[in-house]
Design a protein around this motif. Sequence first.
Motif, mmCIF file in Angstrom:
data_model
loop_
_atom_site.group_PDB
_atom_site.id
_atom_site.type_symbol
_atom_site.label_atom_id
_atom_site.label_comp_id
_atom_site.label_asym_id
_atom_site.label_seq_id
_atom_site.Cartn_x
_atom_site.Cartn_y
_atom_site.Cartn_z
ATOM 1 N N GLY A 31 0.820 -1.210 0.000
ATOM 2 C CA GLY A 31 0.000 0.000 0.000
ATOM 3 C C GLY A 31 0.849 1.253 0.000
ATOM 4 O O GLY A 31 0.542 2.239 -0.703
ATOM 5 N N LYS A 34 2.306 1.733 -3.444
ATOM 6 C CA LYS A 34 1.309 2.251 -4.387
ATOM 7 C C LYS A 34 1.202 3.773 -4.265
ATOM 8 O O LYS A 34 1.220 4.491 -5.278
ATOM 9 C CB LYS A 34 -0.056 1.611 -4.121
ATOM 10 N N GLY A 70 -1.880 -1.967 -5.689
ATOM 11 C CA GLY A 70 -3.085 -2.044 -4.869
ATOM 12 C C GLY A 70 -3.628 -3.458 -4.774
ATOM 13 O O GLY A 70 -4.083 -3.906 -3.709
ATOM 14 N N LYS A 73 -1.588 -5.473 -2.377
ATOM 15 C CA LYS A 73 -1.982 -5.201 -0.987
ATOM 16 C C LYS A 73 -3.223 -6.011 -0.614
ATOM 17 O O LYS A 73 -3.271 -6.655 0.439
ATOM 18 C CB LYS A 73 -2.259 -3.706 -0.816
ATOM 19 N N LYS A 74 -4.218 -5.983 -1.498
ATOM 20 C CA LYS A 74 -5.463 -6.718 -1.244
ATOM 21 C C LYS A 74 -5.190 -8.214 -1.081
ATOM 22 O O LYS A 74 -5.699 -8.867 -0.163
ATOM 23 C CB LYS A 74 -6.433 -6.480 -2.403
#
Length: 450
Positions: A31, A34, A70, A73-74
């Motif tokens: 994150g 990003k 992103g 991160k997810k």
Amino acid sequence: MTLNYQDVMTADLSSLTDVSAAWKKMGERFGELKTAYETNVQGVLGNGNWQGLAYGAQQQYASATAFEYGAAKKEALAVASLLTDAHTELTRLQKAVKDLVHDAEKKDYKVDSSGKATYVGYDNLSEQEKYALHHDPDYPRLQADAREKAQGWTDEIAKAVKAVDEADQSVKRALTRATSDGSTDGIGIGGFNAQAEGDLAKAGKPEPKATKPDGWVAEGESDASGPGTGTSATGPDAAAGKLAEAEAHADLGRASAEGSLTNGPMKLAGEAEAYVGAKASAAGGITNEGIRGEAGAFAGAEASAKGTADAGPVGVYGRAETKAGAEAGINAGVGLEGVQAGAEAFAGAKAGAGGGADIGGIGAGATVEGWAGIGAEAEATFGKGADGKWHIGAKTGVAVGLGGEVGFEVTVDPGKIADTAGDAANAIGDAAGAVGDAAGAFGSAVGGLF
């Protein structure tokens, strides 16, 4: 791999919490990356000073990169959550197994390394007590009762172990799905999974069973193996007329599957197989049915698929195959079931397809292949195949760099022809009967007029 009793009893689940913390930290770091990328790369280059096609292409790829940060991160946070849930669930179920074993041991049942319980309460008796027990009229009944209760403990322990294994399989499914990107967003399929699910109860569910329309009957099977090596040799066998045959293989992997859907006269069927490795074979024989001889070798990878659709006596078929590697072969035969001769040699890659139609047991079709490599092939066939059909065909091809092969095929299925003829005869008989009934009814009606 299915977990057994020993796996469950000795598993150390504590590391799951450490790994979960590491995945969570990695997700948070993605994150941060990003945000830094969007600010220091996209933001700087998008200040309006750079225009044109190159700028547009750069921004497109930069947007995809930012998206993947992103998505990473997810995915990482989802995996961290799944591992936390897995630790909680597996620890609970493992404790349930250990508690069962503890309760059984408290009641004088010993549980061995496979999870089988045995009553050992009599072992603590004195020699005098054992002697009295063995002469007790109820001793056989007591033994039977102890065995029955021991089996009950064994079954309960096996059930609890199965629950752990099912939870473990659920974790495997969830982690596989969380780390698999099947969408076209970002850089496309194969990137990070922006839709990763971190709830084990949702992500670990088994695949739903496929439903099918009413009336369709489904059948199928699959097989996979490898890596492995092997050889075999047989013959000569004078009684069978076999001179000799030999085979050797070194497989990296092979897999096959086949299935069908049937609904009355409608039938859909398909097969697929793939192979990677090397193999060689040779065989020859003389019997009262003819003379045959063949030899061949292949090293590389190959895959094929074929399917058929039939509606009563009318059907269509199609197949496709691809191959990369080197192969050589020769075959010849003559006998009661036909004549066959051919030779081939090829190094490179092939891709081909074939298709045709079948009406009442007589089929006709064509084949075509594209070659990239060096090779030549020629073959003529007239004979009965392993599928029970008679095959008539020819094909020829050549390539030096790019080339290909074309051919034709005609099949005759005696069994299907007989079935079709029988159905036609029955239909004609039914029609004739109906005409006769109608004529009789008409005659009666006319007679009634006079």
